[in-house]
Motif scaffolding. Structure first.
Motif, PDB file in Angstrom:
ATOM      1  N   ALA A  90       0.851  -1.187   0.000  1.00 27.86           N
ATOM      2  CA  ALA A  90       0.000   0.000   0.000  1.00 27.86           C
ATOM      3  C   ALA A  90       0.884   1.233   0.000  1.00 27.86           C
ATOM      4  CB  ALA A  90      -0.898   0.007   1.234  1.00 27.86           C
ATOM      5  N   ASP A  91       0.466   2.263  -0.736  1.00 25.29           N
ATOM      6  CA  ASP A  91       1.273   3.487  -0.843  1.00 25.29           C
ATOM      7  C   ASP A  91       2.690   3.121  -1.265  1.00 25.29           C
ATOM      8  OD1 ASP A  91      -0.940   4.944   0.174  1.00 25.29           O
ATOM      9  OD2 ASP A  91      -0.327   4.429   2.213  1.00 25.29           O
ATOM     10  N   THR A  99       0.573   2.819  -5.941  1.00 24.42           N
ATOM     11  CA  THR A  99      -0.693   2.154  -5.646  1.00 24.42           C
ATOM     12  C   THR A  99      -1.217   2.516  -4.265  1.00 24.42           C
ATOM     13  OG1 THR A  99       0.510   0.212  -4.824  1.00 24.42           O
ATOM     14  CG2 THR A  99      -0.102   0.222  -7.142  1.00 24.42           C
ATOM     15  N   LEU A 100      -2.412   3.036  -4.230  1.00 23.98           N
ATOM     16  CA  LEU A 100      -3.110   3.301  -2.979  1.00 23.98           C
ATOM     17  C   LEU A 100      -3.932   2.066  -2.601  1.00 23.98           C
ATOM     18  CD1 LEU A 100      -4.446   6.888  -3.785  1.00 23.98           C
ATOM     19  CD2 LEU A 100      -2.533   6.298  -2.285  1.00 23.98           C
ATOM     20  N   LEU A 211      -0.780   7.262 -10.859  1.00 27.90           N
ATOM     21  CA  LEU A 211      -1.502   6.939  -9.625  1.00 27.90           C
ATOM     22  C   LEU A 211      -2.601   5.922  -9.895  1.00 27.90           C
ATOM     23  CD1 LEU A 211      -2.103   7.572  -6.628  1.00 27.90           C
ATOM     24  CD2 LEU A 211      -3.562   9.449  -7.416  1.00 27.90           C
ATOM     25  N   ARG A 213      -5.368   2.966  -7.656  1.00 29.70           N
ATOM     26  CA  ARG A 213      -5.910   2.513  -6.371  1.00 29.70           C
ATOM     27  C   ARG A 213      -6.475   1.108  -6.554  1.00 29.70           C
ATOM     28  NH1 ARG A 213      -7.660   5.164  -1.813  1.00 29.70           N
ATOM     29  NH2 ARG A 213      -7.475   7.176  -2.854  1.00 29.70           N
TER      30      ARG A 213
END
Length: 303
Positions: A90-91, A99-100, A211, A213
């Motif tokens: 994550a992050d 990647t969020l 970016l 998610r």
């Protein structure tokens, strides 16, 4: 000119590491008396040097109480914010993208159940920051020291945030820095920090990554914009040169506390179901901040 600048910057970082930056992290007892507080400030805070501290959590009920059974019964149906990824990243940079995580509110008891019976392609991590302990875990307030007196005296300021961390051993915190003085106490399990001093910013290069998610099913969903980040794996030569880096690795075990100074880059791994509490204090915008800004601006010339 570029070659001359590179050589000059290398001489700076080499000399700093030879004369100032430690090759390992030492251990001290929690400072209590005024003279100990002043000594801690001069040796570590003023010099921006990390150190492990013992004794900070000795009087916390959490040390003996925080079993899965106790936490589940104490928090009952309390909903907490969980970061969910298929890989623990994550992050972080994955597949050339920043990647969020997918974030979801779940009952704490359900989180514990899944942590103890993990799915192969689903990693859960309590990593919500922004004062998450005070906002999501007030029922545990009596089990820790909500505002340690010793650290408030050391930094000469009030707390900015208290955060709660708990998760799968596969969850990794990717390399980053924080504009805070960080006091990080491990209650259960252990965490291994790979640290890079602020001057290593000269050899840690940012790139802009698209970016994305994660969706609930683990698929990556593109989002607008890009994020500047450092790929610690250094697979991309534009991200820097491993040979000029000087990592300091330290494992913080249950009952130990790490003072992590502002602007130290850190990459973190953990054992299964590790629990930690960290305290953030605002930085003093003094010489350490000025030096980091200089490193940052010089590094940008090479990016």
């Amino acid at each position: 000119m570029d070659a001359d600048l590179d050589q000059a910057l290398k001489r700076v970082t080499d000399e700093l590491h030879d004369l100032y930056i430690p090759t390992g992290v030492g251990t001290v007892e929690k400072p209590v008396t005024p003279s100990q507080i002043l000594s801690f400030y001069r040796k570590y805070v003023q010099k921006n040097i990390p150190v492990k501290i013992t004794g900070c959590t000795d009087d916390w009920p959490a040390v003996t109480k925080w079993t899965d059974e106790y936490l589940s019964s104490k928090l009952e149906d309390t909903e907490v914010t969980v970061a969910i990824t298929p890989n623990g990243l994550a992050d972080a940079i994955f597949d050339g993208q920043f990647t969020l995580p997918f974030e979801k509110k779940v009952k704490f008891s359900e989180l514990v159940t899944e942590l103890n019976n993990p799915a192969e392609d689903r990693v859960l991590y309590l990593q919500q920051q922004n004062n998450s302990f005070n906002t999501e875990f007030p029922k545990l307030m009596d089990d820790i020291e909500p505002a340690p007196e010793w650290s408030s005296q050391v930094f000469g300021t009030d707390l900015d945030a208290v955060n709660f961390w708990m998760g799968d051993g596969r969850a990794i915190t990717s390399l980053h820095k924080d504009p805070y003085e960080n006091v990080y106490s491990v209650i259960r399990g252990s965490k291994t920090f790979t640290l890079y001093p602020p001057c290593d910013r000269l050899n840690l290069r940012y790139r802009y990554y698209p970016l994305s998610r994660y969706g609930e099913g683990g698929d990556l969903i593109p989002e607008d914009g890009s994020v500047p980040w450092i790929d610690i794996d250094q697979r991309d030569p534009l991200c820097g040169d491993n040979s000029n880096l000087h990592p300091v690795v330290v494992t913080v075990r249950a009952g130990e506390t790490l003072y992590l100074p502002s602007y130290w880059f850190h990459h973190v791994t953990q054992t299964h179901s590790t629990i930690a509490i960290n305290y953030w204090y605002d930085i003093d915008y003094g010489p350490a901040y000025g030096l980091f800004k200089m490193y940052d601006e010089l590094a940008r010339l090479k990016e």
